[in-house]
Motif scaffolding. Structure first.
Motif, short mmCIF file in Angstrom:
data_model
loop_
_atom_site.label_atom_id
_atom_site.label_comp_id
_atom_site.label_asym_id
_atom_site.label_seq_id
_atom_site.Cartn_x
_atom_site.Cartn_y
_atom_site.Cartn_z
N LYS A 1 -18.13 5.29 0.52
CA LYS A 1 -17.62 4.65 1.79
C LYS A 1 -16.91 3.73 2.47
O LYS A 1 -16.74 2.88 1.78
CB LYS A 1 -18.77 4.54 2.56
CG LYS A 1 -20.26 5.71 3.03
CD LYS A 1 -21.04 5.52 3.31
CE LYS A 1 -22.87 6.28 3.86
NZ LYS A 1 -23.31 6.02 4.28
N LYS A 2 -16.60 3.70 3.48
CA LYS A 2 -15.16 3.08 3.55
C LYS A 2 -14.27 2.88 2.65
O LYS A 2 -13.36 1.99 2.78
CB LYS A 2 -16.08 1.97 3.95
CG LYS A 2 -16.13 1.78 5.55
CD LYS A 2 -16.62 0.52 5.86
CE LYS A 2 -17.24 0.21 6.82
NZ LYS A 2 -16.31 -0.22 8.25
N ALA A 3 -13.48 3.76 1.81
CA ALA A 3 -12.97 3.46 0.73
C ALA A 3 -11.69 3.80 2.41
O ALA A 3 -11.11 4.15 2.86
CB ALA A 3 -12.38 4.94 0.15
N LEU A 4 -10.06 3.21 1.35
CA LEU A 4 -8.76 2.84 1.92
C LEU A 4 -7.85 3.18 1.07
O LEU A 4 -7.64 2.86 0.12
CB LEU A 4 -8.94 1.07 2.10
CG LEU A 4 -7.64 0.65 2.96
CD1 LEU A 4 -8.38 -0.74 3.27
CD2 LEU A 4 -6.89 0.39 1.95
N THR A 5 -7.27 4.00 2.28
CA THR A 5 -6.22 5.12 1.65
C THR A 5 -4.49 4.66 1.73
O THR A 5 -3.54 4.84 1.04
CB THR A 5 -6.81 5.61 0.35
OG1 THR A 5 -6.38 6.87 2.19
CG2 THR A 5 -7.55 6.29 -0.56
N THR A 6 -4.63 3.77 2.45
CA THR A 6 -3.02 3.38 3.21
C THR A 6 -2.95 2.07 3.56
O THR A 6 -3.83 1.47 4.12
CB THR A 6 -3.14 4.36 4.51
OG1 THR A 6 -4.19 3.33 5.87
CG2 THR A 6 -2.94 5.77 4.30
N PRO A 7 -2.14 1.72 2.56
CA PRO A 7 -1.62 0.34 2.55
C PRO A 7 -1.32 -0.31 3.51
O PRO A 7 -0.54 0.16 4.21
CB PRO A 7 -0.87 0.36 1.09
CG PRO A 7 -0.88 1.28 1.18
CD PRO A 7 -0.89 2.28 1.23
N ARG A 8 -1.68 -1.57 3.80
CA ARG A 8 -0.61 -2.72 5.24
C ARG A 8 0.41 -3.04 4.32
O ARG A 8 0.11 -3.82 3.65
CB ARG A 8 -1.95 -3.29 5.48
CG ARG A 8 -3.31 -3.03 6.11
CD ARG A 8 -4.68 -3.60 6.35
NE ARG A 8 -4.40 -4.47 4.84
CZ ARG A 8 -6.14 -5.63 4.54
NH1 ARG A 8 -6.72 -5.72 5.52
NH2 ARG A 8 -5.98 -5.57 3.44
N PRO A 9 1.03 -2.84 5.00
CA PRO A 9 2.20 -3.89 4.36
C PRO A 9 3.03 -5.33 4.43
O PRO A 9 1.24 -6.06 6.11
CB PRO A 9 3.60 -3.82 5.85
CG PRO A 9 3.53 -2.05 6.28
CD PRO A 9 1.57 -2.63 6.40
N GLY A 10 2.57 -6.14 3.98
CA GLY A 10 2.32 -7.85 3.76
C GLY A 10 1.23 -8.11 3.42
O GLY A 10 0.94 -9.63 3.05
N HIS A 11 0.35 -6.53 2.65
CA HIS A 11 -0.72 -7.60 1.86
C HIS A 11 -0.72 -7.26 0.41
O HIS A 11 -0.11 -6.17 0.26
CB HIS A 11 -1.72 -7.01 2.32
CG HIS A 11 -3.22 -7.66 2.65
ND1 HIS A 11 -3.63 -7.31 1.70
CD2 HIS A 11 -4.13 -8.01 4.11
CE1 HIS A 11 -4.89 -8.39 1.92
NE2 HIS A 11 -5.32 -8.27 2.78
N ALA A 12 -1.86 -7.18 -0.22
CA ALA A 12 -2.22 -6.96 -1.45
C ALA A 12 -1.98 -5.57 -1.96
O ALA A 12 -2.13 -5.28 -3.39
CB ALA A 12 -2.73 -7.66 -2.55
N ASP A 13 -2.62 -5.06 -0.51
CA ASP A 13 -3.00 -3.05 -1.54
C ASP A 13 -2.45 -2.42 -2.65
O ASP A 13 -2.94 -2.09 -3.15
CB ASP A 13 -3.07 -2.58 0.03
CG ASP A 13 -3.88 -3.61 1.21
OD1 ASP A 13 -4.63 -4.30 1.33
OD2 ASP A 13 -3.93 -3.25 2.59
N LEU A 14 -0.91 -3.18 -1.68
CA LEU A 14 -0.53 -1.46 -2.40
C LEU A 14 0.09 -1.59 -3.85
O LEU A 14 -0.28 -1.38 -4.70
CB LEU A 14 1.44 -1.03 -1.81
CG LEU A 14 2.01 -0.42 -2.72
CD1 LEU A 14 1.45 1.00 -3.24
CD2 LEU A 14 3.17 -0.10 -1.96
N THR A 15 0.35 -2.41 -3.95
CA THR A 15 1.14 -3.84 -5.40
C THR A 15 -0.51 -3.91 -5.88
O THR A 15 -0.35 -3.26 -7.28
CB THR A 15 1.89 -5.09 -4.97
OG1 THR A 15 2.79 -4.19 -4.28
CG2 THR A 15 2.17 -5.42 -6.27
N GLY A 16 -1.20 -4.32 -5.73
CA GLY A 16 -2.67 -4.26 -6.36
C GLY A 16 -2.93 -3.19 -6.84
O GLY A 16 -3.99 -2.91 -7.70
N GLY A 17 -2.86 -2.39 -5.81
CA GLY A 17 -3.20 -0.78 -5.93
C GLY A 17 -2.39 -0.43 -7.48
O GLY A 17 -2.98 0.51 -8.46
#
Length: 385
Positions: free
Chosen positions: A100-116
């Motif tokens: 639930k509340k899985a996040l799969t579209t990273p936010r530019p400027g955040h850790a999301d993509l590189t951390g993933g």
């Protein structure tokens, strides 16, 4: 570090936790030395709904007895009240994909993509939960403890906002303005500018945008000679810069008038040295910001940091889904329009950690009384140097 710490916890987990080692015994310490800092960190105009949910309070789980530190490791806990709404989502037990509340579209400027990419997560919530600025609540609590130690050694400090959203304060900083700063919803020195800044925050919120700004922390009463010039990792300016840059969204740091000084001749940059029997060694200007060659010089320490706008936009930028690789708008999470006022509190607290560590490094002592005695002897010696 002589004052060591580790923190743990996620933004929507049950709590934030830290263990702090190296504090001297006998430091007077109660929750009222910490909770006002947590409240200030949650304040400031432009903060989001999360701040209305949480009412951060510190719990001393170890290392304090009878209102004083014992010399043992200090254990700190801050409960997340929002956890009750996230217990299923953040459950550590195995579960089905997608969660639930899985996040799969990273936010530019955040850790999301590189951390993933780094940790192999396809649900980027595994990244953002720890990368969230919620983590700074615990570091502010640690900074409040460090600040209490500094206060016992005669050091004063303030954190404030010289610029927010491109709008600069028209009133230069003065220590006489501390009450104005503490009462200001944007922690600025200039009441006339406050209305303009608040209007800019409101306009950014309406348009789904965010705002950044400048943070400044000042400390006075520091002894000369904290830090060292003998090895790179002992230079105090480097240690301060590393801590300041660890604040989420900080993209630049300077000591004193660092960037301005880069365009001036040396005759207009360096602070002339004077001595008299009343004041001892001193400067009549402070363009160096209280640090020279990796050491405090006895003048006021001035640390400035640039905070970029928050990465979560209510009108999101283009991104792509890390599962399907299809184009998509970046994810939207509950967030602030600006956290600049709060970040000035964070900067002040975190620099306090570095300075407290520098005092313990130079003077040592297992008790506060020992530390105070050694500082007093040193202050007299350098005055007569």
């Amino acid at each position: 570090m002589n004052l060591r710490f580790l923190s743990a916890g996620e933004s929507h987990g049950p709590q934030l936790t830290a263990v702090v080692d190296g504090l001297p015994a006998g430091l007077p310490l109660t929750v009222e030395d910490v909770n006002p800092w947590l409240k200030k960190r949650q304040g400031g105009y432009g903060r989001g709904r999360r701040m209305a949910i949480e009412a951060d309070r510190i719990v001393f789980a170890a290392g304090v007895r009878g209102g004083r530190t014992t010399g043992a490791p200090l254990a700190l806990v801050i409960e997340n009240r929002d956890w009750k709404n996230w217990t299923e989502i953040m459950d550590p037990a195995p579960g089905n994909w997608p969660r639930k509340k899985a996040l799969t579209t990273p936010r530019p400027g955040h850790a999301d993509l590189t951390g993933g990419m780094k940790y192999g997560h396809k649900d980027l919530r595994d990244v953002l939960e720890r990368a969230s600025a919620r983590e700074t609540a615990m570091r502010v609590a640690i900074g409040a403890v460090a600040h209490k130690l500094l206060a016992e050694l005669g050091v004063e400090s303030i954190g404030y906002v010289p610029m927010l959203g491109g709008i600069e304060s028209g009133v230069p900083f003065s220590w006489d303005l501390r009450q104005q700063i503490e009462q200001s919803p944007v922690r600025m020195t200039d009441p006339a500018v406050e209305k303009e800044v608040i209007a800019a925050i409101d306009a950014a919120k309406k348009s789904g945008d965010t705002l950044g700004g400048l943070l400044e922390a000042r400390f006075r009463g520091l002894v000369p000679g904290l830090g060292s010039y003998v090895q790179f990792d002992r230079k105090l300016d480097g240690r301060i810069a590393q801590m300041a840059m660890s604040i989420p969204a900080v993209k630049g740091v300077e000591i004193g008038e660092g960037f301005k000084n880069a365009g001036l001749p040396g005759s207009r940059v360096h602070d002339a040295i004077f001595y008299d029997t009343e004041r001892g060694w001193h400067r009549r200007s402070n363009r160096a910001g209280g640090l020279e060659a990796g050491m405090t010089n006895g003048e006021e320490l001035v640390v400035r940091a640039a905070l970029k706008p928050i990465a979560t936009l209510m009108r999101p930028l283009p991104s792509a889904d890390v599962v399907s690789h299809q184009a998509a708008d970046a994810a939207r999470e509950r967030s602030d329009v600006t956290a600049v006022p709060a970040a000035s509190v964070i900067l002040e607290a975190l620099v306090s950690i570095i300075l407290a560590d520098a005092y313990l490094e130079k003077f040592g002592g297992d008790t506060l009384e020992e530390l105070q005695e050694r500082v007093s002897v040193y202050q007299q010696r350098v005055r007569e140097y």
